[in-house]
Design a protein around this motif. Structure first.
Motif, short mmCIF file in Angstrom:
data_model
loop_
_atom_site.label_atom_id
_atom_site.label_comp_id
_atom_site.label_asym_id
_atom_site.label_seq_id
_atom_site.Cartn_x
_atom_site.Cartn_y
_atom_site.Cartn_z
N ASP A 1 1.23 -0.72 -0.12
CA ASP A 1 -0.12 0.19 0.08
C ASP A 1 1.30 1.54 -0.06
O ASP A 1 1.49 1.68 1.00
N ALA A 2 1.31 1.41 -0.98
CA ALA A 2 2.40 3.01 -1.71
C ALA A 2 1.82 3.90 -0.70
O ALA A 2 2.46 4.87 -0.22
N ALA A 3 0.37 4.80 -0.10
CA ALA A 3 -0.21 5.45 0.30
C ALA A 3 0.69 5.67 1.81
O ALA A 3 0.72 6.43 2.42
N LYS A 4 0.19 4.37 2.67
CA LYS A 4 0.49 3.85 3.58
C LYS A 4 1.88 3.57 3.83
O LYS A 4 2.50 4.79 5.25
N ASP A 5 2.81 3.46 3.04
CA ASP A 5 3.78 3.52 3.04
C ASP A 5 4.65 4.84 3.11
O ASP A 5 5.04 5.21 4.08
N ILE A 6 4.03 6.06 2.66
CA ILE A 6 4.44 7.41 1.92
C ILE A 6 3.86 7.50 3.69
O ILE A 6 4.89 8.46 3.92
N GLN A 7 2.54 7.39 4.32
CA GLN A 7 2.48 8.25 5.39
C GLN A 7 3.10 8.01 6.64
O GLN A 7 3.48 8.65 7.54
N ASN A 8 3.42 6.62 6.56
CA ASN A 8 4.28 5.88 7.38
C ASN A 8 6.27 6.69 7.45
O ASN A 8 6.60 7.08 8.77
N ALA A 9 6.38 6.91 6.41
CA ALA A 9 7.59 7.55 5.84
C ALA A 9 7.38 9.40 6.78
O ALA A 9 7.97 9.17 7.20
N MET A 10 6.60 9.82 6.12
CA MET A 10 6.22 11.40 6.58
C MET A 10 5.73 10.95 7.73
O MET A 10 7.09 12.43 9.01
N ASN A 11 5.77 10.44 8.40
CA ASN A 11 5.57 10.30 10.33
C ASN A 11 6.75 10.05 10.91
O ASN A 11 6.94 10.50 12.05
N GLU A 12 7.55 9.02 10.55
CA GLU A 12 8.89 8.69 10.39
C GLU A 12 10.53 9.96 10.64
O GLU A 12 10.82 10.19 11.29
N ALA A 13 9.61 11.34 9.47
CA ALA A 13 10.69 11.80 8.79
C ALA A 13 10.73 12.59 10.28
O ALA A 13 11.03 13.23 10.09
N LYS A 14 9.42 12.57 10.03
CA LYS A 14 8.25 14.62 11.61
C LYS A 14 9.82 14.25 12.45
O LYS A 14 9.64 14.75 13.61
N ALA A 15 9.27 12.15 13.21
CA ALA A 15 9.70 12.00 14.35
C ALA A 15 10.96 12.24 14.53
O ALA A 15 11.98 12.74 15.95
N SER A 16 11.84 12.17 13.70
CA SER A 16 12.94 12.04 13.64
C SER A 16 13.96 12.89 12.73
O SER A 16 15.19 13.01 12.83
N GLY A 17 13.10 13.82 12.52
CA GLY A 17 14.00 14.93 11.46
C GLY A 17 14.29 14.52 10.22
O GLY A 17 15.49 15.51 10.01
N LYS A 18 14.11 13.80 10.00
CA LYS A 18 15.02 13.17 8.36
C LYS A 18 14.01 13.71 7.34
O LYS A 18 12.69 14.09 7.71
N ARG A 19 14.48 13.37 6.07
CA ARG A 19 13.85 13.56 5.02
C ARG A 19 13.78 12.53 3.92
O ARG A 19 14.16 11.59 4.61
#
Length: 91
Positions: free
Chosen positions: A18-36
């Motif tokens: 599920d690409a949309a879910k993968d992208i949302q999970n990545a956005m959450n992780e990036a926000k929490a970790s300060g990563k791009r």
């Protein structure tokens, strides 16, 4: 000794994901970790596989990428073109 570990979170291109879910999970992780985020889409093109191999074969680049980026692989193939997801991004 070179690391053979692929970037954390970077999976092979899978038409069943599920690409949309993968992208949302990545956005959450990036926000929490300060990563791009790096979005990679592909499946059959040789360049996405060459890039994976480059990360594996170059431990210093692999470590840098894992430290600074969340990588999301979005499948684009005849099985699943993920058109709805990819339409949100420039061509």
């Amino acid at each position: 000794m070179r690391s053979r570990r692929i970037l954390k979170g970077a999976r092979k291109f899978d038409p069943a994901r599920d690409a949309a879910k993968d992208i949302q999970n990545a956005m959450n992780e990036a926000k929490a970790s300060g990563k791009r985020i790096i979005l990679m889409w592909g499946r059959v093109c040789s360049w996405c596989h060459k890039l994976d191999k480059f990360f594996v074969d170059n431990a210093d680049v692999n470590e840098f990428m894992r430290a600074h980026f969340v990588v999301v692989k979005v499948n684009y193939s005849k099985e699943n073109k993920n058109e709805a997801v990819l339409s949100r991004y420039p061509p």
